[in-house]
Design an enzyme around this catalytic site. Structure first.
Site, short mmCIF file in Angstrom:
data_model
loop_
_atom_site.label_atom_id
_atom_site.label_comp_id
_atom_site.label_asym_id
_atom_site.label_seq_id
_atom_site.Cartn_x
_atom_site.Cartn_y
_atom_site.Cartn_z
N TYR A 132 -13.11 -4.21 29.11
CA TYR A 132 -13.02 -4.96 30.36
C TYR A 132 -12.24 -4.09 31.32
O TYR A 132 -11.16 -3.60 30.97
CB TYR A 132 -12.27 -6.28 30.16
CG TYR A 132 -13.17 -7.42 29.77
CD1 TYR A 132 -14.36 -7.66 30.45
CD2 TYR A 132 -12.83 -8.27 28.73
CE1 TYR A 132 -15.19 -8.71 30.08
CE2 TYR A 132 -13.66 -9.33 28.37
CZ TYR A 132 -14.84 -9.53 29.05
OH TYR A 132 -15.67 -10.56 28.69
N ASP A 160 -20.99 -8.50 32.69
CA ASP A 160 -21.39 -9.84 33.17
C ASP A 160 -20.21 -10.80 33.32
O ASP A 160 -20.39 -12.01 33.32
CB ASP A 160 -22.46 -10.45 32.26
CG ASP A 160 -22.01 -10.56 30.80
OD1 ASP A 160 -20.83 -10.29 30.50
OD2 ASP A 160 -22.86 -10.91 29.96
N HIS A 250 -23.86 -13.04 27.37
CA HIS A 250 -22.47 -13.36 26.98
C HIS A 250 -22.44 -14.66 26.14
O HIS A 250 -21.55 -15.50 26.30
CB HIS A 250 -21.62 -13.51 28.25
CG HIS A 250 -20.18 -13.09 28.08
ND1 HIS A 250 -19.64 -12.01 28.72
CD2 HIS A 250 -19.16 -13.62 27.37
CE1 HIS A 250 -18.35 -11.90 28.41
NE2 HIS A 250 -18.03 -12.86 27.58
C1 LAC Z 1 -15.06 -14.77 26.86
C2 LAC Z 1 -14.54 -13.45 27.28
C3 LAC Z 1 -13.17 -13.17 26.91
O1 LAC Z 1 -16.27 -14.91 26.78
O2 LAC Z 1 -15.38 -12.41 26.88
O3 LAC Z 1 -14.27 -15.69 26.64
#
Ligand code: LAC
Length: 352
Positions: A132, A160, A250
């Site tokens: 990140y 993302d 994600h």
């Molecule tokens: C999440 C991040 C920290 O999805 O990647 O919580």
């Protein structure tokens, strides 16, 4: 180990019973109405297979090549934050489970374990470091530099999360990370423990651009860009130095109602699959999901939540069992599909 669930589905059920509401919400939630969270799973499920018969499947071979290296199988652990919310074994537990099964392990920037601790922890497997990019670029630069020194094989740049998605159950619960929970990357940033999850993620720079990828790709480690859903973005990733892309939303945790990764994968493979490795994650729950992803052109398949459920239920042993069950299921699926070599999987095994 005997009291571990015999099936993959049993781990999720057991973990849901075991976890406190805050950590459970953090792991299980998707963003918004959780449409993408659900559809990631459904999109693999609705693909239909057309298996071949009588081809001789007494010997199966799951091996593949990823980032130019031979691998025993296509699985990789997805980057996930704060693994000590699942079990005291935390990242080291999952890394050792990964090592026991020949699986590359991805350490998250927001891990509870530092790069040093992981490197010293005896988990002999390929290590990737998820990046990140923080507003404070100095912190990120130091982590990226240290990753090369600590023997990490690649960087996984998450693209993302310019801002954090609205995970509604997290907001409702107002869960705060335990104040005493270590988050090595955040030390010195006045962030982390004792804050809501969303607040701890506000250190991430929303101003990230393709030019930043170029800077990262100029460093010593190959950069895998994670979070691409469009062929033109996969092309941009190549043009700015990416070594690979992960087709990902994600785990349905960012922008809700984006397309499921099983649907996003084929056009991206068409666009860039001949040039770089295309990986995928999101909704992978069974061996048939992995088989379908590889048949659609994925070179690597990242597994997320199922491993957190395994870690929750049995620490290192639980995570290892989940990986073993997934690999057994993949092996069985290859046999039943009449495609005993994973590297020979072709799209024609899909009926639709
Ligand atoms: C999440 C991040 C920290 O999805 O990647 O919580």
């Amino acid at each position: 180990v005997e009291d571990l669930p015999p099936l993959l589905t049993g781990f999720e059920a057991a973990a849901r019973e075991r976890l406190e509401p805050g950590p459970l919400s953090y792991y299980a939630s998707g963003a918004g109405a959780e449409i993408t969270l659900r559809e990631n799973v459904e999109a693999w499920e609705r693909l239909r297979l057309a298996p071949r018969m009588l081809v001789g499947v007494e010997t199966r071979d799951l091996s593949t090549t990823l980032l130019g290296r031979p691998r025993p199988h296509p699985l990789v652990t997805a980057p996930m934050a704060f693994m000590r919310l699942a079990h005291p074994d935390g990242e080291l537990g999952l890394a050792r489970a990964a090592a026991a099964t020949g699986t590359p392990f991805t350490l998250a920037t927001l891990a509870n374990t530092s790069q040093e601790q992981l490197a010293a922890g005896g988990a002999e497997t390929s290590r990737w470091f998820q990046v990140y990019v923080f507003r404070d670029r100095g912190v990120t630069d130091a982590l990226v530099e240290a990753a090369a020194e600590h023997g990490f094989e690649a960087l996984v740049l998450t693209v993302d999360l310019p801002v954090v998605g609205l995970r509604e159950t997290d907001v409702t619960l107002g869960y705060e990370l335990p104040a005493d929970m270590p988050i090595p990357a955040l030390e010195g940033l006045n962030a982390g423990g004792g804050q809501t999850l969303a607040a701890s993620l506000s250190v991430i720079d929303p101003g990230l651009r393709w030019s930043d990828l170029e800077l990262l790709a100029d460093g010593p480690l190959p950069v895998i860009v994670k979070g691409v859903l469009r062929p033109d973005d996969a092309r941009h990733a190549i043009d700015h130095g990416a070594a690979a892309v992960v087709v990902s939303n994600h785990g349905g945790r960012q922008l809700d109602t984006v397309l499921p990764t099983a649907d996003a994968l084929p056009p991206i493979v068409d666009e860039v699959g001949g040039e770089i490795d295309v990986l995928v994650d999101g909704g992978i729950r069974r061996g048939t999901d992995v088989l379908k992803a590889v048949a659609l052109g994925a070179r690597g398949v990242l597994v997320g939540r199922p491993l957190l459920w395994g870690l929750t239920v049995g620490g290192e042993a639980g995570a290892r069992r989940v990986l073993e069950l997934l690999l057994e299921d993949l092996d069985r699926s290859l046999a039943l599909a009449g495609s005993p070599r994973l590297s020979d999987l072709v799209e024609s095994l899909l009926a639709n």
